[in-house]
Write an enzyme that holds these catalytic residues in place. Sequence first.
Site, PDB file in Angstrom:
ATOM      1  N   THR A  55       7.842   9.227  18.901  1.00  0.00           N
ATOM      2  CA  THR A  55       6.629   9.998  19.158  1.00  0.00           C
ATOM      3  C   THR A  55       5.941   9.575  20.450  1.00  0.00           C
ATOM      4  O   THR A  55       5.115  10.317  20.983  1.00  0.00           O
ATOM      5  CB  THR A  55       5.617   9.866  17.997  1.00  0.00           C
TER       6      THR A  55
ATOM      7  N   LYS B 127       1.396   3.665  18.372  1.00  0.00           N
ATOM      8  CA  LYS B 127       2.677   3.069  18.739  1.00  0.00           C
ATOM      9  C   LYS B 127       2.743   2.827  20.253  1.00  0.00           C
ATOM     10  O   LYS B 127       3.209   1.774  20.722  1.00  0.00           O
ATOM     11  CB  LYS B 127       3.832   3.971  18.303  1.00  0.00           C
TER      12      LYS B 127
ATOM     13  N   SER C 144       8.428   4.182  17.917  1.00  0.00           N
ATOM     14  CA  SER C 144       8.752   5.545  17.491  1.00  0.00           C
ATOM     15  C   SER C 144       9.006   6.447  18.676  1.00  0.00           C
ATOM     16  O   SER C 144       8.419   6.269  19.749  1.00  0.00           O
ATOM     17  CB  SER C 144       7.587   6.099  16.668  1.00  0.00           C
TER      18      SER C 144
ATOM     19  N   SER D   5       0.824  -1.214   0.000  1.00  0.00           N
ATOM     20  CA  SER D   5       0.000   0.000   0.000  1.00  0.00           C
ATOM     21  C   SER D   5       0.856   1.262   0.000  1.00  0.00           C
ATOM     22  O   SER D   5       0.399   2.314  -0.452  1.00  0.00           O
ATOM     23  CB  SER D   5      -0.947   0.006   1.204  1.00  0.00           C
TER      24      SER D   5
ATOM     25  N   TYR E 293      -1.142   8.767  15.467  1.00  0.00           N
ATOM     26  CA  TYR E 293      -0.069   7.863  15.054  1.00  0.00           C
ATOM     27  C   TYR E 293       0.769   7.442  16.255  1.00  0.00           C
ATOM     28  O   TYR E 293       1.021   6.257  16.494  1.00  0.00           O
ATOM     29  CB  TYR E 293       0.819   8.524  13.997  1.00  0.00           C
TER      30      TYR E 293
END
Length: 338
Positions: A126, A152, A124, A34, A148
């Site tokens: 983040t 995680k 991540s 994808s 997002y």
Amino acid sequence: MRVLVTGGAGYIGSHTTLALLEQGHEVLVVDDLSNSSPESLRRVGELAGREPGFVEANVRDEQALDAAFASFRPEAVIHFAGWKAVGESTQIPLTYYRENLGSTFTLLEAMGRHDCHTIVFSSSATVYGELSEPPFREDAPTGATNPYGRTKHMVEQVLADVSASDPELRVGVLRYFNPIGAHASGRIGEDPKGIPNNLLPFVAQVATGRREKLMVFGDDYPTPDGTGTRDYIHVVDLAAGHLAALDYLGSHDGHHVWNLGTGRPASVLEIVKAYQEASGVAIPYEVVARRPGDVASSFADPSLAEQELGWRAERSIADACADTFRWQSENPNGFAGA
């Protein structure tokens, strides 16, 4: 070792798949393509001298994943597959929760059914959010600022809980910072579909004329030049970190978390300058409003990975810019031009 790599046709996944093959491992990639291309795996095979196995499937497809496990019988999994754009995640959060959490649930269940007890997870930085101040240590408070990052963070919690319930499961969580660069051959690199969400591929596409100019999201952050600062790590160093984690889990039980970064932050404008020096091309840019979910600064304390894994980032931002320029110059349309 037989290693199943989810999302292995993508940017970080392809570089890690190459490193695994070069180290002598058998590799099966599961990827729905994808946001990646089968050409990346063909070139990985070209560079390694042998191609990885490949199954085109979404990791949430239980039947396809079961068949892959049954035929390949992996001894370990490296889990990259997932959606990864901070800005996009604020616009379609349900897609991010469905894909990133759902794929992990399906994967862990398949591992349980097929007696696979080792997983390295692509997490991540983040997850640190705004509850901590950089440089981030692995024991710092976590709390992501966007969907997002929250996916995680949630997957990390799932892995910790499943690991606590299953003494056979060995888990390595890699919180990495901002991957940049490309393989030194120029044969594989970052090739996002549509408008790039990451800084360096956007800069590279501006340099080759695919994009008119770079958008700099805010110049009023509390940083030396007002633009956001990040810990940029060369993707080849990052791939090596995954192999180091896999080696560590071969002789260590339980659940482990490591930062993979350089510990040295650089600003958006510093990256622009470095790329201009590497390419000899001027990069026009425009400062626009801050991007939702972004933080001012994010960089690692990578000392735990060095201490436990014997790993450290060795390549510089100049190296990454030179490698990216080579990749983009030789593949101006990415893998689509093959």
